[in-house]
Structures are given as C-alpha cells and as structure tokens.
Design a protein around this motif. Structure first.
Motif, PDB file in Angstrom:
ATOM      1  N   LEU A 160      -5.708   0.263  -4.924  1.00 27.05           N
ATOM      2  CA  LEU A 160      -5.648   0.705  -3.527  1.00 27.05           C
ATOM      3  C   LEU A 160      -6.998   0.548  -2.831  1.00 27.05           C
ATOM      4  O   LEU A 160      -7.073   0.128  -1.676  1.00 27.05           O
ATOM      5  CB  LEU A 160      -5.196   2.158  -3.440  1.00 27.05           C
ATOM      6  CG  LEU A 160      -3.708   2.400  -3.571  1.00 27.05           C
ATOM      7  CD1 LEU A 160      -3.428   3.893  -3.641  1.00 27.05           C
ATOM      8  CD2 LEU A 160      -2.947   1.773  -2.431  1.00 27.05           C
ATOM      9  N   GLU A 161      -8.069   0.867  -3.538  1.00 23.91           N
ATOM     10  CA  GLU A 161      -9.405   0.711  -2.961  1.00 23.91           C
ATOM     11  C   GLU A 161      -9.698  -0.749  -2.662  1.00 23.91           C
ATOM     12  O   GLU A 161     -10.253  -1.083  -1.613  1.00 23.91           O
ATOM     13  CB  GLU A 161     -10.466   1.283  -3.905  1.00 23.91           C
ATOM     14  CG  GLU A 161     -10.447   2.794  -3.972  1.00 23.91           C
ATOM     15  CD  GLU A 161     -11.355   3.344  -5.058  1.00 23.91           C
ATOM     16  OE1 GLU A 161     -12.020   2.550  -5.765  1.00 23.91           O
ATOM     17  OE2 GLU A 161     -11.393   4.581  -5.201  1.00 23.91           O
ATOM     18  N   GLU A 162      -9.328  -1.633  -3.577  1.00 28.71           N
ATOM     19  CA  GLU A 162      -9.545  -3.067  -3.356  1.00 28.71           C
ATOM     20  C   GLU A 162      -8.685  -3.562  -2.202  1.00 28.71           C
ATOM     21  O   GLU A 162      -9.139  -4.341  -1.358  1.00 28.71           O
ATOM     22  CB  GLU A 162      -9.229  -3.854  -4.638  1.00 28.71           C
ATOM     23  CG  GLU A 162      -9.376  -5.354  -4.497  1.00 28.71           C
ATOM     24  CD  GLU A 162     -10.791  -5.815  -4.177  1.00 28.71           C
ATOM     25  OE1 GLU A 162     -10.935  -6.977  -3.753  1.00 28.71           O
ATOM     26  OE2 GLU A 162     -11.758  -5.043  -4.326  1.00 28.71           O
ATOM     27  N   LEU A 163      -7.462  -3.099  -2.134  1.00 29.15           N
ATOM     28  CA  LEU A 163      -6.581  -3.477  -1.034  1.00 29.15           C
ATOM     29  C   LEU A 163      -7.159  -3.016   0.296  1.00 29.15           C
ATOM     30  O   LEU A 163      -7.180  -3.770   1.275  1.00 29.15           O
ATOM     31  CB  LEU A 163      -5.192  -2.870  -1.255  1.00 29.15           C
ATOM     32  CG  LEU A 163      -4.122  -3.189  -0.218  1.00 29.15           C
ATOM     33  CD1 LEU A 163      -3.869  -4.680  -0.141  1.00 29.15           C
ATOM     34  CD2 LEU A 163      -2.846  -2.445  -0.566  1.00 29.15           C
ATOM     35  N   ARG A 174       0.837  -1.203   0.000  1.00 25.57           N
ATOM     36  CA  ARG A 174       0.000   0.000   0.000  1.00 25.57           C
ATOM     37  C   ARG A 174       0.876   1.258   0.000  1.00 25.57           C
ATOM     38  O   ARG A 174       0.624   2.206  -0.724  1.00 25.57           O
ATOM     39  CB  ARG A 174      -0.918  -0.031   1.215  1.00 25.57           C
ATOM     40  CG  ARG A 174      -1.873   1.116   1.251  1.00 25.57           C
ATOM     41  CD  ARG A 174      -2.786   0.997   2.434  1.00 25.57           C
ATOM     42  NE  ARG A 174      -3.698   2.120   2.438  1.00 25.57           N
ATOM     43  CZ  ARG A 174      -4.912   2.091   2.901  1.00 25.57           C
ATOM     44  NH1 ARG A 174      -5.381   0.999   3.420  1.00 25.57           N
ATOM     45  NH2 ARG A 174      -5.671   3.151   2.870  1.00 25.57           N
ATOM     46  N   SER A 175       1.914   1.250   0.809  1.00 23.61           N
ATOM     47  CA  SER A 175       2.826   2.381   0.888  1.00 23.61           C
ATOM     48  C   SER A 175       3.545   2.592  -0.442  1.00 23.61           C
ATOM     49  O   SER A 175       3.689   3.723  -0.908  1.00 23.61           O
ATOM     50  CB  SER A 175       3.827   2.152   2.011  1.00 23.61           C
ATOM     51  OG  SER A 175       4.757   3.199   2.056  1.00 23.61           O
ATOM     52  N   LEU A 176       3.982   1.509  -1.059  1.00 22.29           N
ATOM     53  CA  LEU A 176       4.665   1.589  -2.351  1.00 22.29           C
ATOM     54  C   LEU A 176       3.735   2.151  -3.421  1.00 22.29           C
ATOM     55  O   LEU A 176       4.115   3.045  -4.179  1.00 22.29           O
ATOM     56  CB  LEU A 176       5.173   0.209  -2.766  1.00 22.29           C
ATOM     57  CG  LEU A 176       5.877   0.129  -4.109  1.00 22.29           C
ATOM     58  CD1 LEU A 176       7.139   0.975  -4.107  1.00 22.29           C
ATOM     59  CD2 LEU A 176       6.204  -1.308  -4.453  1.00 22.29           C
ATOM     60  N   LEU A 177       2.505   1.674  -3.477  1.00 29.78           N
ATOM     61  CA  LEU A 177       1.540   2.181  -4.452  1.00 29.78           C
ATOM     62  C   LEU A 177       1.247   3.659  -4.222  1.00 29.78           C
ATOM     63  O   LEU A 177       1.154   4.446  -5.168  1.00 29.78           O
ATOM     64  CB  LEU A 177       0.235   1.383  -4.392  1.00 29.78           C
ATOM     65  CG  LEU A 177       0.238   0.043  -5.110  1.00 29.78           C
ATOM     66  CD1 LEU A 177      -1.043  -0.718  -4.812  1.00 29.78           C
ATOM     67  CD2 LEU A 177       0.398   0.230  -6.607  1.00 29.78           C
ATOM     68  N   GLU A 226      -2.698  10.133 -21.738  1.00 25.38           N
ATOM     69  CA  GLU A 226      -3.873   9.312 -21.484  1.00 25.38           C
ATOM     70  C   GLU A 226      -3.488   8.023 -20.765  1.00 25.38           C
ATOM     71  O   GLU A 226      -4.194   7.574 -19.865  1.00 25.38           O
ATOM     72  CB  GLU A 226      -4.590   8.986 -22.795  1.00 25.38           C
ATOM     73  CG  GLU A 226      -5.341  10.156 -23.380  1.00 25.38           C
ATOM     74  CD  GLU A 226      -6.114   9.781 -24.631  1.00 25.38           C
ATOM     75  OE1 GLU A 226      -6.654   8.664 -24.683  1.00 25.38           O
ATOM     76  OE2 GLU A 226      -6.181  10.606 -25.540  1.00 25.38           O
ATOM     77  N   CYS A 227      -2.356   7.443 -21.161  1.00 28.30           N
ATOM     78  CA  CYS A 227      -1.891   6.209 -20.514  1.00 28.30           C
ATOM     79  C   CYS A 227      -1.554   6.455 -19.042  1.00 28.30           C
ATOM     80  O   CYS A 227      -1.827   5.611 -18.200  1.00 28.30           O
ATOM     81  CB  CYS A 227      -0.678   5.646 -21.252  1.00 28.30           C
ATOM     82  SG  CYS A 227      -1.090   4.954 -22.869  1.00 28.30           S
ATOM     83  N   LEU A 228      -0.948   7.599 -18.751  1.00 31.13           N
ATOM     84  CA  LEU A 228      -0.630   7.929 -17.361  1.00 31.13           C
ATOM     85  C   LEU A 228      -1.900   8.053 -16.529  1.00 31.13           C
ATOM     86  O   LEU A 228      -1.963   7.574 -15.391  1.00 31.13           O
ATOM     87  CB  LEU A 228       0.164   9.232 -17.287  1.00 31.13           C
ATOM     88  CG  LEU A 228       1.627   9.151 -17.665  1.00 31.13           C
ATOM     89  CD1 LEU A 228       2.245  10.544 -17.679  1.00 31.13           C
ATOM     90  CD2 LEU A 228       2.389   8.250 -16.719  1.00 31.13           C
ATOM     91  N   VAL A 229      -2.919   8.678 -17.089  1.00 34.41           N
ATOM     92  CA  VAL A 229      -4.184   8.823 -16.377  1.00 34.41           C
ATOM     93  C   VAL A 229      -4.808   7.449 -16.148  1.00 34.41           C
ATOM     94  O   VAL A 229      -5.295   7.153 -15.056  1.00 34.41           O
ATOM     95  CB  VAL A 229      -5.147   9.759 -17.158  1.00 34.41           C
ATOM     96  CG1 VAL A 229      -6.540   9.728 -16.560  1.00 34.41           C
ATOM     97  CG2 VAL A 229      -4.598  11.170 -17.167  1.00 34.41           C
ATOM     98  N   ASP A 230      -4.770   6.584 -17.175  1.00 39.41           N
ATOM     99  CA  ASP A 230      -5.304   5.225 -17.019  1.00 39.41           C
ATOM    100  C   ASP A 230      -4.542   4.455 -15.944  1.00 39.41           C
ATOM    101  O   ASP A 230      -5.141   3.754 -15.128  1.00 39.41           O
ATOM    102  CB  ASP A 230      -5.237   4.460 -18.341  1.00 39.41           C
ATOM    103  CG  ASP A 230      -6.254   4.963 -19.354  1.00 39.41           C
ATOM    104  OD1 ASP A 230      -7.222   5.636 -18.943  1.00 39.41           O
ATOM    105  OD2 ASP A 230      -6.081   4.667 -20.556  1.00 39.41           O
ATOM    106  N   ALA A 231      -3.226   4.598 -15.932  1.00 39.05           N
ATOM    107  CA  ALA A 231      -2.410   3.903 -14.930  1.00 39.05           C
ATOM    108  C   ALA A 231      -2.740   4.400 -13.527  1.00 39.05           C
ATOM    109  O   ALA A 231      -2.841   3.603 -12.579  1.00 39.05           O
ATOM    110  CB  ALA A 231      -0.924   4.103 -15.225  1.00 39.05           C
ATOM    111  N   ALA A 232      -2.934   5.698 -13.392  1.00 40.74           N
ATOM    112  CA  ALA A 232      -3.284   6.250 -12.079  1.00 40.74           C
ATOM    113  C   ALA A 232      -4.643   5.742 -11.632  1.00 40.74           C
ATOM    114  O   ALA A 232      -4.847   5.400 -10.465  1.00 40.74           O
ATOM    115  CB  ALA A 232      -3.284   7.782 -12.132  1.00 40.74           C
TER     116      ALA A 232
END
Length: 106
Positions: free
Chosen positions: A92-95, A6-9, A79-85
């Motif tokens: 993170l929400e699932e975690l 979680r911290s790494l993400l 756009e790819c950066l936004v998708d990755a974020a």
C-alpha cells in the motif's frame, strides 16, 4: 485500476486479526540460574560495564531466549498473518508513492 486495488487491499487488511500477545515468564532451568548467578558475580567483581560482564549477560540472554517460542506463545500461523499484513502495508505504501509520483507528473 489503482484505486480499486488500493480499496481491495485496505479491505483485506481490515479482516486480518491483530494479536495482542503478552509475553509470559520463560522456563526456569539450572543452566539459566547458574548463568544468572555467574553474571551477577562477574559484574560485581569486574564491574557492570566490563567486557567480561557483558559476555556473561549475553550468555544469560541466550539461555533465556533458547525456548522463546514457548515464552511468547505465538503460533507459526499467527506469525504468517503478521508477515502478510506487513507485506500488504508495504504494498500500500508503494502504491501510494507511485500514485503521488504520477500526480506530480501530471
């Protein structure tokens, strides 16, 4: 462990630059001007809420959006950066959901 992941993400998400994209006016074209004039005429003659007017305005929107990549000015890389974020946030929400479930089960 989960806290380390979680911290790494969270750290990686902070490094992603969020773009402040401001839309600019789209390209003018004879087709767009004609569609706009037609839509105004139809709305006046048939009524602004008529199905004919709705179709005419849809045509205006389709023509205007035909070259939206130039209008918005966002590159594929951005756009790819936004998708990755977005994907990282979902992870993170699932975690967090899994951690909360485990805490309730303990």
């Amino acid at each position: 462990n989960i806290e380390d992941m979680r911290s790494l993400l969270a750290t990686e998400l902070k490094e992603i630059e969020v773009l402040d994209v401001k839309p600019v006016a789209g390209k003018d074209s004879p087709q767009l001007r004609k569609a706009l004039a037609d839509a105004k005429k139809i709305a006046k003659e048939k009524g602004a809420t008529s199905s004919e007017a709705a179709v005419a305005w849809d045509i205006v929107e389709e023509i205007a959006a035909a070259d939206n990549s130039a209008s918005v000015g966002v590159s594929l890389e951005d756009e790819c950066l936004v998708d990755a974020a977005r994907e990282a946030c979902e992870a993170l929400e699932e975690l967090d959901r899994v951690m909360q479930t485990r805490k309730m089960g303990s």
